[in-house]
Design an enzyme around this catalytic site. Structure first.
Site, short mmCIF file in Angstrom:
data_model
loop_
_atom_site.label_atom_id
_atom_site.label_comp_id
_atom_site.label_asym_id
_atom_site.label_seq_id
_atom_site.Cartn_x
_atom_site.Cartn_y
_atom_site.Cartn_z
N ASN A 25 0.87 -1.17 0.00
CA ASN A 25 0.00 0.00 0.00
C ASN A 25 0.91 1.22 0.00
O ASN A 25 1.36 1.68 1.04
CB ASN A 25 -0.88 -0.06 1.26
CG ASN A 25 -1.80 1.14 1.42
OD1 ASN A 25 -1.67 2.14 0.72
ND2 ASN A 25 -2.73 1.04 2.37
N ARG A 82 -2.29 -1.82 -3.73
CA ARG A 82 -3.37 -0.84 -3.67
C ARG A 82 -3.08 0.20 -4.75
O ARG A 82 -1.98 0.76 -4.80
CB ARG A 82 -3.38 -0.15 -2.31
CG ARG A 82 -4.41 0.97 -2.24
CD ARG A 82 -4.28 1.77 -0.96
NE ARG A 82 -5.28 2.82 -0.88
CZ ARG A 82 -5.10 3.98 -0.27
NH1 ARG A 82 -3.94 4.25 0.32
NH2 ARG A 82 -6.06 4.88 -0.24
N HIS A 98 -10.78 5.19 -1.15
CA HIS A 98 -10.83 4.35 0.06
C HIS A 98 -11.88 3.26 -0.08
O HIS A 98 -12.39 2.74 0.92
CB HIS A 98 -11.18 5.18 1.32
CG HIS A 98 -10.18 6.23 1.69
ND1 HIS A 98 -10.55 7.51 2.05
CD2 HIS A 98 -8.83 6.18 1.77
CE1 HIS A 98 -9.46 8.21 2.33
NE2 HIS A 98 -8.41 7.44 2.16
N GLY A 153 -8.60 8.91 8.23
CA GLY A 153 -7.15 8.71 8.37
C GLY A 153 -6.49 10.04 8.07
O GLY A 153 -7.05 11.10 8.37
N ARG A 206 -5.38 18.20 3.41
CA ARG A 206 -6.26 18.56 2.28
C ARG A 206 -7.50 19.32 2.76
O ARG A 206 -8.06 18.96 3.80
CB ARG A 206 -6.68 17.31 1.52
CG ARG A 206 -5.57 16.67 0.74
CD ARG A 206 -5.95 15.30 0.18
NE ARG A 206 -5.15 14.24 0.78
CZ ARG A 206 -5.42 12.95 0.68
NH1 ARG A 206 -6.47 12.54 -0.01
NH2 ARG A 206 -4.65 12.06 1.26
N MET A 233 -3.79 13.98 14.57
CA MET A 233 -4.91 14.22 15.48
C MET A 233 -4.51 14.06 16.95
O MET A 233 -5.06 14.71 17.83
CB MET A 233 -6.08 13.31 15.11
CG MET A 233 -7.36 13.58 15.85
SD MET A 233 -7.97 15.29 15.69
CE MET A 233 -8.85 15.24 14.13
N ARG A 234 -3.53 13.21 17.23
CA ARG A 234 -3.07 13.06 18.63
C ARG A 234 -2.53 14.37 19.17
O ARG A 234 -2.87 14.80 20.27
CB ARG A 234 -1.95 12.00 18.71
CG ARG A 234 -2.46 10.59 18.61
CD ARG A 234 -1.34 9.63 18.35
NE ARG A 234 -0.88 9.77 16.97
CZ ARG A 234 -0.31 8.82 16.27
NH1 ARG A 234 -0.09 7.66 16.82
NH2 ARG A 234 0.05 9.00 15.03
N GLU A 278 -7.52 -2.82 5.04
CA GLU A 278 -7.38 -2.74 3.58
C GLU A 278 -6.46 -3.83 3.07
O GLU A 278 -6.68 -4.40 2.01
CB GLU A 278 -6.83 -1.36 3.19
CG GLU A 278 -7.82 -0.22 3.37
CD GLU A 278 -7.15 1.15 3.39
OE1 GLU A 278 -6.39 1.44 4.33
OE2 GLU A 278 -7.38 1.94 2.46
N1 ADP Z 1 -4.47 7.44 19.22
C1 ADP Z 1 -4.78 8.29 18.26
N2 ADP Z 1 -5.56 9.37 18.50
C2 ADP Z 1 -5.87 10.23 17.54
N3 ADP Z 1 -5.47 10.10 16.27
C3 ADP Z 1 -4.71 9.06 15.96
C4 ADP Z 1 -4.33 8.09 16.91
N4 ADP Z 1 -3.56 7.17 16.29
C5 ADP Z 1 -3.47 7.55 15.00
N5 ADP Z 1 -4.15 8.69 14.79
C6 ADP Z 1 -4.29 9.44 13.55
O1 ADP Z 1 -4.38 8.57 12.45
C7 ADP Z 1 -3.75 9.19 11.31
C8 ADP Z 1 -3.26 8.14 10.36
O2 ADP Z 1 -4.34 7.31 10.00
P1 ADP Z 1 -4.19 6.21 8.86
O3 ADP Z 1 -5.50 5.60 8.68
O4 ADP Z 1 -3.03 5.35 9.17
O5 ADP Z 1 -3.89 7.19 7.66
P2 ADP Z 1 -3.23 7.03 6.24
O6 ADP Z 1 -3.57 5.61 5.78
O7 ADP Z 1 -3.91 8.06 5.45
O8 ADP Z 1 -1.78 7.26 6.42
C9 ADP Z 1 -2.63 10.03 11.91
O9 ADP Z 1 -2.48 11.22 11.18
C10 ADP Z 1 -3.10 10.33 13.30
O10 ADP Z 1 -3.59 11.65 13.33
C1 UVW Z 2 -7.23 8.18 -1.39
C2 UVW Z 2 -6.58 8.65 -0.17
O1 UVW Z 2 -6.80 9.76 0.26
O2 UVW Z 2 -5.74 7.79 0.44
P1 UVW Z 2 -4.90 8.04 1.79
O3 UVW Z 2 -5.89 8.27 2.88
O4 UVW Z 2 -4.11 6.77 1.96
O5 UVW Z 2 -4.05 9.26 1.55
MG MG Z 3 -5.09 5.10 4.48
#
Ligand code: ADP
Ligand code: UVW
Ligand code: MG
Length: 401
Positions: A10, A93, A182, A212, A243, A285-286, A386
């Protein structure tokens, strides 16, 4: 020996998540994440088979090619190298599949060309996906490489949800429409939610909130997507890490004509310097929640904007579906941030929506309900997977299952 292992890649804009899964028993033989690719502070965290200690490599991974080679080395160090005869295929992916790809697809040069053609409508994602595929092909030219598209699940959206209200001829000529992203996650999570409710997916209506770094909402009726918040590109909809999500399209003209910004500058602004990062300088977000707890004004306003947008989509998709069985939270923020879930449904008791404080605060990796016991509409947390979904679709394709 039957090859039953699938490697799932991915590749994101600056990261690669990977999992090696044995489809015979769904065991994860190895998982990992390469982050901050292209920066000096790249890290690769590799989790070997059960019982092994996670390993971390620090130091620059110049690009996705370098990252994947490092991943291959880590796998080899555990005796799980890409040369293994037990590897049946590699599942990738791929974020944008356009109109052509609505099913898992065996990758060849024609497929790669089409994925390349779609780069302008997935500029953060498709280039990384292509590099991932090319590197994997070089490492194992004999192995089937399968693409599983983020857009696939949304391809059955009704025309009234997929079309923008712009001149039909122009839209058709340039394939301008809502594709949605997604999709692998929305499909998996909506199915798991029906399971959690003990209902037939074909008779279950859910609103999925995939939160995410990228974030999207979808309305799923009877297992089919009927609307989703991302559009032609993964920029539309919810407020995300970097974004903007929805804005008046005239903001783009204004920034061009009045602020003198080029198209590329506006593109970069909306994709990389907006969302939570643009509002408060932070996209995790943390960290945002930590600052909110400390009374930081910018982080508090950013959080309120994030929640306000989320609520608008819950309301909109409630109306689209008519009856809703569950609102479900997933992905990094949705699975982990209890304050986001609480704030998103606050004040929606008239819609039958509420969370139970204790259930919401409890953690865990299993799908769970967080609404009060007698709630008319359930609120749930369902961890997305995923990678497993991609592995299953990949394995089904290569085994003809
Ligand atoms: N314990 C938590 N509390 C709040 N937000 C969290 C926590 N753990 C992870 N995150 C958030 O999740 C985001 C990543 O999510 P994820 O689904 O892995 O995203 P992506 O696939 O787009 O990289 C991080 O930017 C973070 O803000
Ligand atoms: C489509 C997309 O936004 O994917 P990701 O959340 O992994 O950035
Ligand atoms: Mg993702």
């Amino acid at each position: 020996m039957t090859a039953t292992r699938i490697l799932v890649l991915n590749s994101g804009s600056s990261s690669v998540k990977y999992q090696l899964i044995d489809m015979a028993d769904h065991s994860r033989l190895a998982t990992g994440l390469a982050e901050r690719i292209g920066e000096d502070t790249s890290t690769l965290t590799h989790r070997p088979p059960a019982g092994g200690e996670p390993r971390e490599r620090r130091g620059r991974l110049a690009d996705h090619d370098a990252a994947l080679k490092a991943v291959a080395e880590e796998l080899a160090a555990d005796g799980l190298g890409l040369d293994s005869p037990e590897l049946a295929a590699i599942g990738h992916r791929v974020v944008h599949g356009g109109l052509k790809f609505t099913e898992p697809t065996l990758i060849d040069e024609v497929v790669l060309k089409e994925v390349e053609r779609l780069v302008p409508v997935a500029p953060l994602h498709n280039p990384a996906n292509i590099t991932g595929i090319r590197t994997a092909q070089r490492l194992r030219p004999d192995l089937p490489q399968i693409a599983v598209f983020d857009t696939a699940f949304h391809s059955t959206m009704p025309e009234h949800a997929a079309r923008y209200a712009i001149d039909v001829k122009t839209a058709d000529e340039h394939r301008v429409r809502r594709y949605g992203f997604h999709g692998t996650s929305h499909a998996y999570v909506s199915r798991k939610t029906a399971e959690l409710l003990g209902k037939d997916p074909a008779e279950t209506n859910v609103i999925v909130l995939h939160l995410g770094n990228g974030a999207s909402a979808s309305a799923v009726r009877g297992g089919r997507c009927v609307d989703t918040s991302m559009g032609l590109t993964p920029l539309e909809g919810l407020v995300m890490g970097t974004r903007s999500g929805d804005i008046d399209p005239a903001v783009v003209f204004h920034l061009g004509r009045v602020a003198g910004m080029s198209m590329d500058e506006v593109d970069e602004l909306l994709n990389k310097r907006s969302g939570m990062a643009g509002l408060c300088g932070e996209n995790d977000m943390r960290e945002i929640r930590r600052r909110v707890e400390e009374g930081d004004a910018a982080a508090t306003l950013a959080f309120e904007i994030y929640i306000h947008r989320l609520k608008k989509y819950i309301g909109a998709y409630y109306a689209v579906l008519g009856t809703v069985d569950a609102v479900v939270f997933t992905a990094g923020v949705g699975e982990n941030a209890a304050p986001v879930r609480e704030a998103a449904v606050e004040g929606l008791a008239e819609l039958g929506l509420a969370v139970d404080g204790e259930l919401n605060a409890a953690g865990g990796r299993e799908p769970r309900l967080i609404s009060p016991r007698d709630a008319r509409v359930k609120v749930a947390v369902v961890p997305t997977d995923e990678e497993l979904e991609i592995a299953e679709q990949t394995y089904a394709l290569v085994t003809g299952g």
